[in-house]
Each structure stands twice: as C-alpha cells, then as structure tokens.
Design a protein around this motif. Structure first.
Motif, PDB file in Angstrom:
ATOM      1  N   LYS A   1      26.167   6.357  24.020  1.00  0.00           N
ATOM      2  CA  LYS A   1      25.271   5.378  24.845  1.00  0.00           C
ATOM      3  C   LYS A   1      25.300   5.934  25.944  1.00  0.00           C
ATOM      4  N   PRO A   2      24.203   5.809  26.632  1.00  0.00           N
ATOM      5  CA  PRO A   2      23.868   6.157  28.224  1.00  0.00           C
ATOM      6  C   PRO A   2      24.857   5.216  29.090  1.00  0.00           C
ATOM      7  N   GLY A   3      25.436   5.820  29.759  1.00  0.00           N
ATOM      8  CA  GLY A   3      26.347   5.381  30.931  1.00  0.00           C
ATOM      9  C   GLY A   3      27.635   4.791  30.409  1.00  0.00           C
ATOM     10  N   VAL A   4      27.872   5.050  29.035  1.00  0.00           N
ATOM     11  CA  VAL A   4      29.001   4.549  28.452  1.00  0.00           C
ATOM     12  C   VAL A   4      29.832   5.840  27.821  1.00  0.00           C
TER      13      VAL A   4
ATOM     14  N   PHE B   1      30.399  25.713  36.552  1.00  0.00           N
ATOM     15  CA  PHE B   1      30.633  24.427  36.529  1.00  0.00           C
ATOM     16  C   PHE B   1      30.589  23.616  35.314  1.00  0.00           C
ATOM     17  N   MET B   2      31.709  22.724  35.134  1.00  0.00           N
ATOM     18  CA  MET B   2      31.883  22.040  33.828  1.00  0.00           C
ATOM     19  C   MET B   2      30.614  21.016  34.138  1.00  0.00           C
ATOM     20  N   ARG B   3      29.720  20.637  33.085  1.00  0.00           N
ATOM     21  CA  ARG B   3      28.636  19.770  33.170  1.00  0.00           C
ATOM     22  C   ARG B   3      27.707  20.213  34.062  1.00  0.00           C
ATOM     23  N   GLN B   4      27.655  21.597  34.301  1.00  0.00           N
ATOM     24  CA  GLN B   4      26.309  22.312  35.106  1.00  0.00           C
ATOM     25  C   GLN B   4      25.075  21.921  34.629  1.00  0.00           C
ATOM     26  N   ALA B   5      24.956  21.627  33.415  1.00  0.00           N
ATOM     27  CA  ALA B   5      23.793  21.183  32.716  1.00  0.00           C
ATOM     28  C   ALA B   5      23.805  19.492  32.651  1.00  0.00           C
ATOM     29  N   GLY B   6      22.740  18.988  32.963  1.00  0.00           N
ATOM     30  CA  GLY B   6      22.818  17.458  32.841  1.00  0.00           C
ATOM     31  C   GLY B   6      22.149  16.863  34.061  1.00  0.00           C
ATOM     32  N   ARG B   7      22.629  15.491  34.127  1.00  0.00           N
ATOM     33  CA  ARG B   7      21.915  14.639  34.889  1.00  0.00           C
ATOM     34  C   ARG B   7      21.606  14.858  36.505  1.00  0.00           C
ATOM     35  N   SER B   8      22.453  15.962  36.997  1.00  0.00           N
ATOM     36  CA  SER B   8      22.154  16.196  38.390  1.00  0.00           C
ATOM     37  C   SER B   8      21.029  17.064  38.653  1.00  0.00           C
TER      38      SER B   8
ATOM     39  N   ASP C   1      40.635  19.285  26.440  1.00  0.00           N
ATOM     40  CA  ASP C   1      41.463  17.943  26.112  1.00  0.00           C
ATOM     41  C   ASP C   1      41.217  17.138  27.344  1.00  0.00           C
ATOM     42  N   SER C   2      40.280  16.562  27.650  1.00  0.00           N
ATOM     43  CA  SER C   2      40.010  15.851  28.939  1.00  0.00           C
ATOM     44  C   SER C   2      40.936  14.726  29.207  1.00  0.00           C
ATOM     45  N   TRP C   3      41.499  14.029  28.152  1.00  0.00           N
ATOM     46  CA  TRP C   3      42.116  12.583  28.355  1.00  0.00           C
ATOM     47  C   TRP C   3      43.706  13.133  27.982  1.00  0.00           C
ATOM     48  N   ALA C   4      44.167  14.553  27.877  1.00  0.00           N
ATOM     49  CA  ALA C   4      45.730  14.450  27.727  1.00  0.00           C
ATOM     50  C   ALA C   4      46.479  14.176  28.590  1.00  0.00           C
TER      51      ALA C   4
ATOM     52  N   GLY D   1      37.189  20.551  39.472  1.00  0.00           N
ATOM     53  CA  GLY D   1      38.349  20.209  38.887  1.00  0.00           C
ATOM     54  C   GLY D   1      38.006  19.226  37.489  1.00  0.00           C
ATOM     55  N   HIS D   2      36.730  18.762  37.505  1.00  0.00           N
ATOM     56  CA  HIS D   2      36.249  17.905  36.493  1.00  0.00           C
ATOM     57  C   HIS D   2      34.722  18.274  36.330  1.00  0.00           C
ATOM     58  N   GLY D   3      33.947  17.534  35.445  1.00  0.00           N
ATOM     59  CA  GLY D   3      32.470  17.818  35.463  1.00  0.00           C
ATOM     60  C   GLY D   3      31.858  17.416  36.765  1.00  0.00           C
TER      61      GLY D   3
ATOM     62  N   GLU E   1      15.165  18.852  36.459  1.00  0.00           N
ATOM     63  CA  GLU E   1      14.488  19.429  35.248  1.00  0.00           C
ATOM     64  C   GLU E   1      15.036  18.871  33.937  1.00  0.00           C
ATOM     65  N   TYR E   2      16.453  18.887  34.153  1.00  0.00           N
ATOM     66  CA  TYR E   2      17.041  18.049  32.676  1.00  0.00           C
ATOM     67  C   TYR E   2      16.635  16.579  32.542  1.00  0.00           C
ATOM     68  N   ARG E   3      16.621  15.857  33.406  1.00  0.00           N
ATOM     69  CA  ARG E   3      16.004  14.522  33.264  1.00  0.00           C
ATOM     70  C   ARG E   3      14.667  14.574  32.613  1.00  0.00           C
TER      71      ARG E   3
ATOM     72  N   VAL F   1      13.193  16.969  30.782  1.00  0.00           N
ATOM     73  CA  VAL F   1      13.156  17.273  29.341  1.00  0.00           C
ATOM     74  C   VAL F   1      13.732  16.440  28.554  1.00  0.00           C
ATOM     75  N   ARG F   2      14.658  15.755  28.935  1.00  0.00           N
ATOM     76  CA  ARG F   2      15.559  14.663  28.150  1.00  0.00           C
ATOM     77  C   ARG F   2      14.764  13.341  27.910  1.00  0.00           C
ATOM     78  N   GLU F   3      13.543  13.120  28.566  1.00  0.00           N
ATOM     79  CA  GLU F   3      12.815  12.022  28.848  1.00  0.00           C
ATOM     80  C   GLU F   3      12.498  11.416  27.335  1.00  0.00           C
TER      81      GLU F   3
HETATM   82  O1  CP3 Z   1      26.764  21.764  30.917  1.00  0.00           O
HETATM   83  C1  CP3 Z   1      27.749  21.551  30.413  1.00  0.00           C
HETATM   84  O2  CP3 Z   1      28.988  21.316  31.262  1.00  0.00           O
HETATM   85  C2  CP3 Z   1      27.861  21.355  28.961  1.00  0.00           C
HETATM   86  C3  CP3 Z   1      27.663  19.787  28.546  1.00  0.00           C
HETATM   87  C4  CP3 Z   1      28.571  18.919  27.958  1.00  0.00           C
HETATM   88  C5  CP3 Z   1      28.415  17.531  27.796  1.00  0.00           C
HETATM   89  N1  CP3 Z   1      29.390  16.930  27.178  1.00  0.00           N
HETATM   90  C6  CP3 Z   1      26.819  16.947  27.962  1.00  0.00           C
HETATM   91  C7  CP3 Z   1      26.878  15.442  27.870  1.00  0.00           C
HETATM   92  C8  CP3 Z   1      29.832  18.973  27.942  1.00  0.00           C
HETATM   93  C9  CP3 Z   1      30.670  20.400  28.123  1.00  0.00           C
HETATM   94  C10 CP3 Z   1      30.484  17.917  27.252  1.00  0.00           C
HETATM   95  C11 CP3 Z   1      31.869  17.565  26.710  1.00  0.00           C
HETATM   96  C12 CP3 Z   1      32.518  16.188  26.845  1.00  0.00           C
HETATM   97  N2  CP3 Z   1      31.896  15.047  26.338  1.00  0.00           N
HETATM   98  C13 CP3 Z   1      33.773  15.922  27.281  1.00  0.00           C
HETATM   99  C14 CP3 Z   1      34.731  16.706  27.801  1.00  0.00           C
HETATM  100  C15 CP3 Z   1      34.281  17.084  29.276  1.00  0.00           C
HETATM  101  C16 CP3 Z   1      34.728  16.168  30.324  1.00  0.00           C
HETATM  102  O3  CP3 Z   1      33.792  15.553  30.708  1.00  0.00           O
HETATM  103  O4  CP3 Z   1      36.119  15.765  30.304  1.00  0.00           O
HETATM  104  C17 CP3 Z   1      33.894  14.471  27.084  1.00  0.00           C
HETATM  105  C18 CP3 Z   1      35.202  13.672  27.465  1.00  0.00           C
HETATM  106  C19 CP3 Z   1      32.692  14.108  26.627  1.00  0.00           C
HETATM  107  C20 CP3 Z   1      32.327  12.661  26.054  1.00  0.00           C
HETATM  108  C21 CP3 Z   1      31.095  12.064  26.748  1.00  0.00           C
HETATM  109  N3  CP3 Z   1      29.918  12.359  26.377  1.00  0.00           N
HETATM  110  C22 CP3 Z   1      31.211  11.428  28.073  1.00  0.00           C
HETATM  111  C23 CP3 Z   1      32.361  10.790  28.523  1.00  0.00           C
HETATM  112  C24 CP3 Z   1      29.875  11.191  28.078  1.00  0.00           C
HETATM  113  C25 CP3 Z   1      29.196  10.410  29.343  1.00  0.00           C
HETATM  114  C26 CP3 Z   1      28.507   9.133  29.377  1.00  0.00           C
HETATM  115  C27 CP3 Z   1      27.667   8.851  30.278  1.00  0.00           C
HETATM  116  O5  CP3 Z   1      26.626   8.706  30.076  1.00  0.00           O
HETATM  117  O6  CP3 Z   1      28.241   8.771  31.506  1.00  0.00           O
HETATM  118  C28 CP3 Z   1      29.130  11.905  27.316  1.00  0.00           C
HETATM  119  C29 CP3 Z   1      27.533  12.079  27.409  1.00  0.00           C
HETATM  120  C30 CP3 Z   1      27.124  13.205  27.855  1.00  0.00           C
HETATM  121  N4  CP3 Z   1      27.230  14.546  27.421  1.00  0.00           N
HETATM  122  C31 CP3 Z   1      26.150  13.550  28.674  1.00  0.00           C
HETATM  123  C32 CP3 Z   1      25.867  14.893  28.787  1.00  0.00           C
HETATM  124  C33 CP3 Z   1      24.871  15.726  29.586  1.00  0.00           C
HETATM  125  C34 CP3 Z   1      25.296  12.592  29.317  1.00  0.00           C
HETATM  126  C35 CP3 Z   1      24.308  11.976  28.373  1.00  0.00           C
HETATM  127  C36 CP3 Z   1      22.821  11.904  28.942  1.00  0.00           C
HETATM  128  O7  CP3 Z   1      22.599  12.897  29.940  1.00  0.00           O
HETATM  129  O8  CP3 Z   1      21.990  11.223  28.717  1.00  0.00           O
END
Ligand code: CP3
Length: 355
Positions: free
Chosen positions: A102-105, A36-43, A216-219, A330-332, A46-48, A50-52
């Motif tokens: 920036k968080p959330g931005v 999954f795209m974005r499989q690591a992260g806020r879902s 190329d997320s925004w293409a 289809g996206h993260g 255990e990620y939240r 270690v990132r604290e």
């Molecule tokens: O596990 C994975 O999939 C790898 C992690 C990953 C991150 N960013 C971590 C991240 C990947 C592949 C990206 C790529 C990325 N970053 C893209 C292309 C993928 C897509 O979603 O289309 C884009 C456009 C970005 C730019 C970006 N970085 C955005 C839009 C955001 C979200 C802002 C938010 O807080 O909602 C980020 C921050 C980001 N990148 C986070 C993570 C886990 C969130 C920050 C956090 O956890 O504090």
C-alpha cells in the motif's frame, strides 16, 4: 576481449574486476565503490513517471519496467552497482500469499500467519513462480555491461514480521509473542521462510546477479541473545544455501549495532552498518575477514553540499583501516531526497577516495 580478461585502464572491462566486487572480496580498489539502498524509486522523477498508474507489485512482475527502473540510478548517478528492482515481499506474493504493497504504508498481508495451519500456506518457491525475475535479470546483465547487479531478498525475521503482524509494525508484538510463546512454531516458520528465501536468491544468482544482499531490516528490534537463539540459524541457512556460487553475500539491518558480530557470524562476506556505529568501531564488532558497507545517515542529504561532503569524508576516514569498504547510506534513500545531491555524493566519494 573476453569478459574475464583483466582491464589495463581504470575502467573495468569485466564485472569480476569492478570496484564493487573487488571491495566485497577485500581486494585493493581504484576508488571506494558506492551504491545506495533504494537508489531506484521515488527520489527519481523518471521513476515516478514510468510507475504512473501501475501498482508496486505489478511493476515488479514486468521485466521491461524492472529493467528500466533498475538502470535509472546507474545512468543518472554513475553508481558502482545496480540493485535489482523488486521488493522483499515479491517471493511471498509469488507463492500465493494474499498481500499488497500500500502506497505510503508498505506490505499488508490479508490473512496474517499466526497458527500452525497458517504455515501450510507457505509452499516452496520454484523458478517457474518467478519467470519475470529470470527474464529481467537476463535483460539487465546485457544492458549493464561490467556494472554488477545486486540481487536481494528479505531475511526470515523481517519477512516473518510482516507475515505475523499482517503489516508494518513498530513493536512486532505478534511476531515476538510467537517467538517467545511458541518457539517451535516460530522456528518452523523461520525455517520455511529460509527455504523460500534461499530459492529466490538462487533464481537471481543463476540468472546473473553478481552479489546478493539479505535485508534483515527490522532485526535491530531483537536483543542479541534472542537473535542468537531464535533468528541466526534461519539466516545462516540462507547464506549457506548460496555459499557455493561464490558470489559475495551482504547482510544488512537497521539499528543492529549490538548484533553486528552475530550478523557476520550468520555467514555474510560483507556486513551492512547503519549510521549509529562508526565503521572503525563496527569492524571491531564484526571481526576480521569481512568487508563493511555503509554508513552515511540518509538524512544528511537534506543538508547543504558542504555538510554532505564533510559527513561523507567522516565515513571515508572511519573506513580508512578497513580491508574492504563499500560506501552506502545507513538505510534507504528517502523519497524526498534531491537526486542531484546523490549524484554529487557519488562524485565526491569517487574523487576523495581515488588511489
Ligand atoms: O533500488 C533499490 O534499492 C531496490 C528497491 C527496493 C524496494 N524495496 C522497492 C520499493 C528494495 C531493496 C526493497 C526492499 C524492502 N522492502 C525492504 C528492505 C529494505 C529497507 O528499506 O529496509 C523492506 C523493509 C521492504 C518493505 C517495504 N516495501 C516498505 C517498508 C515499503 C515502503 C512503503 C512506502 O510506500 O513508503 C515498500 C514499498 C516499496 N518498495 C517502494 C519501493 C520503491 C515504494 C512503492 C512505490 O514506489 O510506490
């Protein structure tokens, strides 16, 4: 047994024989691979944890943290591939661009790139700029065993959209103004970004990444004619630069139904598809000789288990005629997704596609 000996059972003993890399190469697979795209992260709780208290960009520069976060979804969901934990703006930060996430931005650039003089700030990237990437990938490939590691980078257009706008945008008005109004400056900007991106992917491949994805997320904001005229050659330059390594190259964007053929043409081995185009139609648009990746709508995971399985089955059915299919969203993954729903989805795809 050496890492390159073929397995006798269903569990691959080498990365090369993994279902994920076989599907990328359009070879027969024991089951449809899934990640999954974005499989690591806020879902993931255990990620939240270690990132604290650690900023997003700071965490990307700490190999111990990158390794742990990259492994978390592999342990939890049994996905068929890991994706290197980083962000598309990391190489820009590494060459000294003053930006933050920036968080959330999302990524915010202090001084947007708008003029020819601004281009001077985009210097070449060398492996010495990103020692933490080489170190983390070394640690990861040892920990992952046969599970492949996907490296990634942002594509020139998507990186340019952040650099020129100065942050996230819905309209890309400044970036498009440069593209339409000063095509020479735009071409030079994208070419510069292609070189930086290619260098960044090379670092990841040389450190041990088994595949790379260009985001190329925004293409999807571009008309096909503009994509062909003003973007395609820069992305193609990135794909060409890493062609010699023989690692599969994945090309992904959102809302790119009208661009799928062109995105394949740019040099991808695998084309990522969002949920708006079914895979049996996507394969007609992409043409032969490429695997497809996708394409469950990430919001489906908020529905009940039966609905998730029915929609996942629709994706598998639409992929039945493909030579190579990698199941993905289809996206993260959206941050509020129930991680158990992801684990169940992996199990479902593996079971339903077992051959
Ligand atoms: O596990 C994975 O999939 C790898 C992690 C990953 C991150 N960013 C971590 C991240 C990947 C592949 C990206 C790529 C990325 N970053 C893209 C292309 C993928 C897509 O979603 O289309 C884009 C456009 C970005 C730019 C970006 N970085 C955005 C839009 C955001 C979200 C802002 C938010 O807080 O909602 C980020 C921050 C980001 N990148 C986070 C993570 C886990 C969130 C920050 C956090 O956890 O504090």
């Amino acid at each position: 047994m050496s890492a390159n000996v073929s397995p006798t059972g269903s569990q691959p003993t080498s990365t090369y024989d993994s279902a994920f890399l076989k599907a990328c190469r359009r070879e027969p697979v024991p089951h449809t691979p899934v990640w999954f795209m974005r499989q690591a992260g806020r879902s993931l709780p255990e990620y939240r944890k270690v990132r604290e208290g650690i900023g997003m960009l700071d965490s990307c520069m700490r190999p111990d943290l990158v390794t742990e976060i990259t492994l978390q979804p592999v342990r939890r969901h049994q996905v068929d591939a890991a994706i290197y934990f980083s962000d598309i703006v990391v190489p820009l930060k590494a060459i000294g661009i003053d930006l933050d996430i920036k968080p959330g931005v999302g990524p915010v650039v202090e001084q947007p790139v708008r003029t020819r003089a601004d281009l001077e700030r985009l210097r070449d990237l060398t492996p010495e700029d990103v020692p933490y990437v080489t170190e983390a990938i070394g640690m990861l490939t040892r920990e992952l065993g046969p599970t492949p590691l996907i490296g990634f980078a942002g594509a020139p257009f998507t990186l340019a959209s952040y650099l020129v706008e100065g942050g996230p945008s819905r309209t890309y008005e400044n970036a498009k103004a440069m593209m339409y109004g000063d095509p020479e400056l735009w071409a030079d900007l994208l070419d510069r970004l292609a070189e930086i991106t290619a260098a960044f992917l090379k670092v990841q491949i040389e450190a041990g990444a088994s595949a790379v994805q260009l985001f190329d997320s925004w293409a999807g904001a571009l008309a096909p004619a503009d994509y062909r005229r003003s973007v395609l050659s820069a992305s193609a330059k990135v794909f060409d630069a890493v062609a010699g390594y023989g690692v599969p190259r994945i090309h992904f964007g959102v809302g790119t139904g009208e661009l799928l053929g062109l995105m394949g043409e740019a040099g991808a081995d695998v084309v990522g598809v969002d949920w708006r185009v079914p895979l049996d139609e996507a394969v007609r648009r992409v043409g032969p000789g490429k695997a497809l990746q996708g394409n469950l709508d990430p919001t489906v995971l908020f529905a009940g288990r039966e609905a998730v399985e029915a929609k996942a089955q629709e994706v598998l059915d639409s992929a039945a005629g493909l030579e190579g299919h990698i199941f993905n969203l289809g996206h993260g993954v959206m941050p509020s997704t129930d991680p158990d729903a992801l684990t169940r989805l992996v199990e479902y795809v593996h079971t339903a596609s077992a051959r």
